[in-house]
Design a protein around this motif. Structure first.
Motif, short mmCIF file in Angstrom:
data_model
loop_
_atom_site.label_atom_id
_atom_site.label_comp_id
_atom_site.label_asym_id
_atom_site.label_seq_id
_atom_site.Cartn_x
_atom_site.Cartn_y
_atom_site.Cartn_z
N GLU A 165 7.89 25.26 7.99
CA GLU A 165 8.56 24.68 9.15
C GLU A 165 7.59 24.42 10.30
O GLU A 165 7.79 23.50 11.09
N TYR B 117 6.15 20.76 9.95
CA TYR B 117 7.00 19.63 10.33
C TYR B 117 7.34 19.71 11.81
O TYR B 117 7.69 20.78 12.33
N GLN B 118 7.25 18.60 12.49
CA GLN B 118 7.48 18.54 13.93
C GLN B 118 6.65 19.63 14.63
O GLN B 118 7.17 20.46 15.37
N SER B 119 5.36 19.60 14.36
CA SER B 119 4.49 20.69 14.83
C SER B 119 4.39 20.77 16.35
O SER B 119 3.89 21.76 16.88
N TYR B 120 4.86 19.76 17.06
CA TYR B 120 4.79 19.79 18.52
C TYR B 120 6.07 20.33 19.15
O TYR B 120 6.21 20.35 20.37
N GLU B 121 7.02 20.77 18.32
CA GLU B 121 8.28 21.33 18.83
C GLU B 121 8.31 22.83 18.57
O GLU B 121 7.73 23.33 17.62
N LYS C 28 11.07 24.62 17.88
CA LYS C 28 12.07 24.97 16.87
C LYS C 28 12.64 26.36 17.14
O LYS C 28 12.69 27.22 16.26
N TYR D 255 -0.64 13.17 5.23
CA TYR D 255 0.55 13.33 6.09
C TYR D 255 1.67 14.06 5.36
O TYR D 255 2.84 13.84 5.61
N ARG E 203 5.32 26.21 23.16
CA ARG E 203 4.80 24.95 22.64
C ARG E 203 3.58 25.22 21.74
O ARG E 203 2.63 25.87 22.17
#
Length: 722
Positions: free
Chosen positions: A561, A564-568, A570, A633, A411
């Motif tokens: 990458e 984007y969706q920095s809390y996932e 991937k 953003y 995470r």
């Protein structure tokens, strides 16, 4: 009137209703509707089907043991047609079909007696002569002891399966001479009733028993504690083992305790009565001493429990220490050469081994591993290196295809700071998993994050629950972090020459965790350096098939990458970028890298057109209002934008400042003590609530109403300290 062969209760026949499931029946009928649901019957394997096993209970009476009733995969059964098996009749349908259930007891001697189910009689008959089981797996003597049914204290009867249990105070049959404080085993006295009497008890009514030993003879037998790994050579022997209860399973017959010591794991069966929990006070996680006889059941080792006590105080501490030391030694990797020459990594090689040991030990202990890393290229690459090494070990340890998703998680965290919000989320999740799934508390590994005192509050919350913490970082670490975590790996706390990245350290840890993936990690350190990658890592990447353009493209692709969706985590996408297996995946990094460059160049061009140049006490400063002249953003994030601005202008400016609504970021070429800057500036702007938010990212936080005063105060402080 007769007596129940188990408990001696007066019944019509030889078994009471309560103990129907404690004995096995041989069926002498000819029709399915003559069977009694709930009873256990001896049968023979008729054949297999895709959905289960057909079992003959008698001539022309055949039932189906459905695959869903088995405690293992149908394909793993070693039964052959004609083999004797023991099943429970669960239901007889109106059309004559018989639904059968699995029995953990797969030997006649494991039941407490054998009766004949003859529909022509009013009740089941005693089987006077029971043939011994020819199962080659059942070796050694078998005890068929019987409780004294005349005991007017209400004591419990015992059989071969439940060879003695620790009883509650006041239970009949307990050895009143045993001293609980000295760790003596509570045992049950039992006598064999007159075989000529009506009824009897358990297997004793129909099976020859071994002579009963006296208390003096029992006291003379001193069992020596042995390691579980030696039990294969002790089948048929009485042994004593010590360790941790790691699982408890209640079957329709005995209670099965899974016991682990420092060498191996073994199932230990304890029988109270059919389906009744033996030793109800024993819980998972207890350290215990267990005495019993080593047996084999369907090819697997099993200990028939005679006595089981929970260890306390000094005895518990001794076993706990012994197991912990042995497990640490087992988990400790052999000496591994660093991936390439790197003085900074060499300086922390002992810490590298300790971190690798912690990861390997967590896997062996069935504890999840949670990697918390900075949401930057360095954080992602370092976190993925440990992930790449750990996942195969998790799969090997647990077998299940989805185990890597249950026992490993990665995470990202923002700004490299593990704050109370992050810690609260982690603690809430781990406690929920412990409550709902009986999951152990995880090992937390922090990569390119957590090295500064801004993370202390988060670490303190984890410490409340004794969650182990490992920090791996190349940034300047605060010494007090070393006191708040179990292992801190940081070259800044050594006399190391040169600098490195967290990824270079983490990749070396990964090579220690799992040497099989070493060759896959060779290009990772080079990817993590934005510029001036050491020649040793550039050459290592080239040896593994990645030139400098390749590592640049991967670095830029991961940076995009990661935003984007920095809390996932991937997981699959990052794996495709770092470890491509096909030509199409190999081209993915180049494609994403083009997007990175296009977006970054456009943002830098806009920023450069709107920067303000100042000269403060001989220092050239470039100031960018990031709220007004950067897309808040949209990619790139503020940190990455300011890094690129500084790289492009460091020849003509000393400091780059990014000013947001209530945050200020600093970039310079030398060492800048952000906390000292914040403290000095706070004196000049006392109402701004100014403090250092993230020293590793050069970020200060303040009250937005004092924005102009903060900028002036910080520029003066930077000029004095830079």
């Amino acid at each position: 009137m007769g007596s129940c062969i188990i408990c001696g209760t007066s019944v019509e026949g030889h078994i009471c209703e309560t103990h129907q499931q404690d004995v096995v029946f041989e069926f002498r009928g000819t029709n399915a509707d003559q069977l009694t649901p709930g009873r256990f019957y001896r049968g023979t394997v008729d054949g297999y089907a895709e959905f289960g096993v057909f079992v003959d209970i008698a001539d022309r009476v055949t039932g189906l043991l459905h695959r869903s009733e088995l405690d293992q995969r149908l394909e793993s059964l070693e039964w052959e047609p004609g083999d004797a098996v023991y099943v429970q009749v669960k239901n007889v349908r109106d059309n004559g079909n018989i639904d059968l259930g699995w029995s953990i007891r797969q030997s006649e001697r494991e039941f407490r007696g054998t009766l004949i189910d003859d529909p022509s009689e009013d009740f089941a008959l005693l089987k006077e002569n029971v043939e011994s089981d020819d199962d080659d797996d059942d070796q050694g003597p078998v005890r068929h002891t019987v409780g004294d049914v005349s005991d007017d204290s209400g004591g419990r009867s015992r059989d071969a399966g439940q060879t003695g249990s620790q009883t509650d105070e006041g239970d009949a049959g307990a050895d009143t001479d045993s001293d609980a404080d000295s760790g003596a085993d509570a045992s049950a006295e039992s006598t064999t009733p007159d075989r000529g009497s009506t009824g009897g008890s358990g297997g004793g009514a129909v099976v020859e028993t071994e002579p009963q030993t006296t208390n003096e003879e029992q006291a003379a037998v001193e069992l020596t504690q042995v390691a579980i790994e030696t039990l294969e050579d002790r089948v048929g022997d009485d042994v004593r083992i010590e360790g941790e209860i790691v699982d408890i399973r209640q079957t329709s017959g005995p209670t099965v305790f899974e016991l682990r010591d420092e060498t191996a794991v073994v199932d230990c069966a304890a029988f109270e009565e059919a389906g009744v929990r033996a030793y109800p006070d024993v819980e998972e996680g207890d350290l215990v001493r267990l005495d019993g006889e080593v047996r084999k059941r369907r090819g697997e080792l099993q200990v028939e429990t005679e006595a089981l006590i929970v260890l306390e105080d000094d005895e518990r501490e001794a076993v706990s220490t012994r197991m912990a030391d042995a497990l640490t030694e087992q988990a400790r990797p052999e000496d591994v050469e660093p991936l390439a020459e790197d003085p900074a990594v060499d300086a922390v090689i002992d810490g590298v081994r300790e971190a690798a040991t912690a990861v390997r030990r967590a896997v062996l202990e069935d504890r999840p591993v949670v990697v918390r890393h900075n949401a930057t290229v360095d954080g992602y690459v370092g976190g993925v290196a440990i992930e790449r090494a750990t996942l195969p070990l998790v799969t090997e340890q647990h077998g299940a295809a989805d185990a890597e998703y249950h026992y490993f998680d990665r995470r990202p965290v923002e700004d490299g700071v593990y704050d109370m919000q992050d810690a609260t989320q982690d603690v809430t999740g781990m406690l929920d998993n412990r409550e709902r799934h009986d999951e152990k508390l995880p090992l937390f590994v922090f990569v390119a994050a957590g090295a500064t005192r801004e993370s202390l509050d988060g670490f303190d919350l984890l410490s409340v629950y004794d969650a182990e913490r490992v920090v791996v970082d190349s940034a300047d670490a605060d010494p007090e972090v070393g006191d708040a975590v179990d292992t801190l790996v940081s070259p800044s706390l050594t006399d190391a020459d040169g600098s490195t990245t967290a990824s270079a350290i983490a990749a070396t840890i990964a090579a220690h965790v799992n040497g099989d993936v070493r060759e896959e990690l060779g290009h990772l350190p080079a990817v993590s350096f934005w510029e001036d990658a050491p020649a040793s890592y550039v050459d290592l990447a080239a040896e593994t098939g990645y030139d400098e353009d390749d590592t640049r493209e991967i670095r830029e692709a991961i940076a995009l990458e990661a935003y984007y969706q920095s809390y996932e985590d991937k997981r699959e996408l990052i794996a495709d970028l770092l470890f491509p297996e096909t030509d199409e995946e190999r081209g993915l990094a180049g494609h994403v890298s083009e997007q990175f460059r296009t977006k970054l160049d456009a943002e830098v061009e806009t920023a450069e057109a709107n920067t303000e140049r100042r000269e403060v006490n001989g220092k050239d400063v470039l100031v960018l209002d990031t709220d007004a002249f950067a897309h808040r953003y949209e990619f790139p994030p503020t940190n990455l934008l300011l890094d690129e601005l500084f790289r492009r202008h460091r020849d003509d400016v000393d400091v780059v400042v990014g000013l947001a609504k209530d945050e200020l970021y600093l970039r310079n070429s030398g060492h800048l003590d952000v906390r000292a800057v914040a403290a000095t500036a706070a004196e000049a702007a006392p109402n701004a609530g100014l403090h250092a938010k993230s020293t590793r990212d050069g970020c200060l936080e303040f009250l937005s109403g004092e924005r102009d005063a903060v900028l002036d105060a910080v520029l003066d402080a930077v000029a004095d300290t830079a």
